[in-house]
Scaffold this motif. Structure first.
Motif, mmCIF file in Angstrom:
data_model
loop_
_atom_site.group_PDB
_atom_site.id
_atom_site.type_symbol
_atom_site.label_atom_id
_atom_site.label_comp_id
_atom_site.label_asym_id
_atom_site.label_seq_id
_atom_site.Cartn_x
_atom_site.Cartn_y
_atom_site.Cartn_z
ATOM 1 N N UNK A 1 0.839 -1.203 0.000
ATOM 2 C CA UNK A 1 0.000 0.000 0.000
ATOM 3 C C UNK A 1 0.873 1.252 0.000
ATOM 4 N N UNK A 2 1.984 1.207 0.767
ATOM 5 C CA UNK A 2 2.901 2.369 0.791
ATOM 6 C C UNK A 2 3.488 2.632 -0.591
ATOM 7 N N UNK B 1 0.990 6.657 -6.820
ATOM 8 C CA UNK B 1 -0.112 7.610 -7.025
ATOM 9 C C UNK B 1 0.370 9.051 -6.925
ATOM 10 N N UNK B 2 1.251 9.286 -5.954
ATOM 11 C CA UNK B 2 1.786 10.641 -5.783
ATOM 12 C C UNK B 2 2.595 11.052 -7.013
ATOM 13 N N UNK C 1 0.410 -6.224 -12.809
ATOM 14 C CA UNK C 1 0.056 -6.835 -11.524
ATOM 15 C C UNK C 1 -0.920 -7.977 -11.727
ATOM 16 N N UNK C 2 -0.855 -8.937 -10.812
ATOM 17 C CA UNK C 2 -1.831 -10.028 -10.811
ATOM 18 C C UNK C 2 -2.990 -9.721 -9.872
ATOM 19 N N UNK C 3 -2.774 -8.697 -9.035
ATOM 20 C CA UNK C 3 -3.716 -8.510 -7.933
ATOM 21 C C UNK C 3 -4.731 -7.403 -8.223
ATOM 22 N N UNK C 4 -5.999 -7.763 -8.099
ATOM 23 C CA UNK C 4 -7.073 -6.814 -8.417
ATOM 24 C C UNK C 4 -7.010 -5.587 -7.509
ATOM 25 N N UNK C 5 -6.647 -5.779 -6.227
ATOM 26 C CA UNK C 5 -6.652 -4.614 -5.327
ATOM 27 C C UNK C 5 -5.512 -3.646 -5.664
ATOM 28 N N UNK C 6 -4.427 -4.171 -6.233
ATOM 29 C CA UNK C 6 -3.340 -3.290 -6.680
ATOM 30 C C UNK C 6 -3.777 -2.558 -7.956
ATOM 31 N N UNK C 7 -4.454 -3.269 -8.841
ATOM 32 C CA UNK C 7 -4.923 -2.658 -10.099
ATOM 33 C C UNK C 7 -5.896 -1.507 -9.834
ATOM 34 N N UNK C 8 -6.578 -1.572 -8.675
ATOM 35 C CA UNK C 8 -7.530 -0.496 -8.305
ATOM 36 C C UNK C 8 -6.883 0.879 -8.255
#
Ligand code: ADP
Length: 244
Positions: free
Chosen positions: A187-188, A194-195, A207-214
């Motif tokens: 998350x960090x 994002x910054x 990425x393989x991970x949906x929450x990272x793709x968010x």
């Protein structure tokens, strides 16, 4: 009335194909990928293993050529560039971030961040100043002289991001940057991306991970060497059907 300024197109790929030949066998890894990415976009590249994501990223990063098709990066036709020009583009305009950090183990964090500046011929004192500034911006004050083995995974990835951005690239290419991190460190790292994106840097990450793709604003889904879903296209279709 002032006309809205069109965002600049950073990447144009047209009908990219990549075929690997292994003896008698041909492996068709990319099968006609065409798309545009504008400056300032944040794109997640997804899809099953073997779908061609890394091959696509290597081409975008000027690390590999397509077998056929066109690639224009920041207004330059990449196939027309020689090896030195490609190296220059990689060093000046693109920052790379990898799943396993790819830091040099015997060098301090600050020395790792200085590396792209050494290749860029920046004098020693300026190099150190800029590298330290980058590390501090990544929240790594106090870790400057630590070797990678003395840092946590999240800290190592932040050193790697500092190295990726020390030359002020216009594009960051990240291949599974959170793949080896716990969810807090992931998350960090994503908050840092994002910054950087809000400061105008274009970001493309696998990425393989949906929450990272968010975290991304656009998602490309690869399957069998093709883009089978592109949320930017869905948005364009939505807008034009609303107009009808
Ligand atoms: P992904 O990143 O989506 O997992 P890749 O782009 O790494 O997919 O690979 C797609 C396919 O291309 C895989 O089947 C892989 O074995 C093959 N491939 C990748 N690089 C090479 C290479 N240098 N030589 C031969 N085959 C390769």
């Amino acid at each position: 009335m002032t006309k809205p300024v069109d965002p600049k197109v950073l990447i144009v790929v047209k009908d990219l194909h990549k075929v690997y030949r292994m003896g008698e066998v041909e492996v068709h890894v990319l099968r006609g990928v065409s798309l545009k990415i504008e400056e300032g976009e944040f794109v997640a590249v997804m899809g099953p293993s073997g779908a061609g994501k890394s091959t696509f990223m290597n081409i975008l990063g000027c690390l590999d050529y397509p077998t056929s098709g066109n690639y224009v990066f920041d207004g330059q036709k990449v196939s027309a560039l020689n090896i030195n020009q490609l190296a220059e583009i990689r060093n000046r305009k693109i920052g790379f971030v990898f799943q396993n950090f790819n830091l040099l183990p015997r060098m301090a964090a600050v020395e790792n961040v200085e590396l792209p500046l050494i290749y860029g011929g920046i004098p020693r004192r300026e190099r150190k100043e800029r590298a330290l500034k980058m590390l501090w911006a990544m929240g790594l004050k106090g870790r400057e002289t630590h070797n990678p083995s003395k840092l946590s995974g999240g800290e190592q990835q932040r050193v790697a991001i500092a190295r990726a951005i020390v030359n002020q690239p216009i594009l960051i290419l990240a291949d599974e940057p959170t793949g080896n991190l716990d969810s807090g460190s992931a998350a960090e790292v994503m908050a840092i991306f994002q910054r950087l994106n809000s400061q105008g840097i274009t970001i493309i990450l696998v990425t393989h991970e949906a929450d990272i793709a968010q975290y991304a604003r656009r998602r490309l889904l690869f399957r069998d060497g093709k883009v089978v879903e592109d949320t930017a296209e869905a948005r364009v279709q939505e807008t034009s059907s609303r107009r009808l």
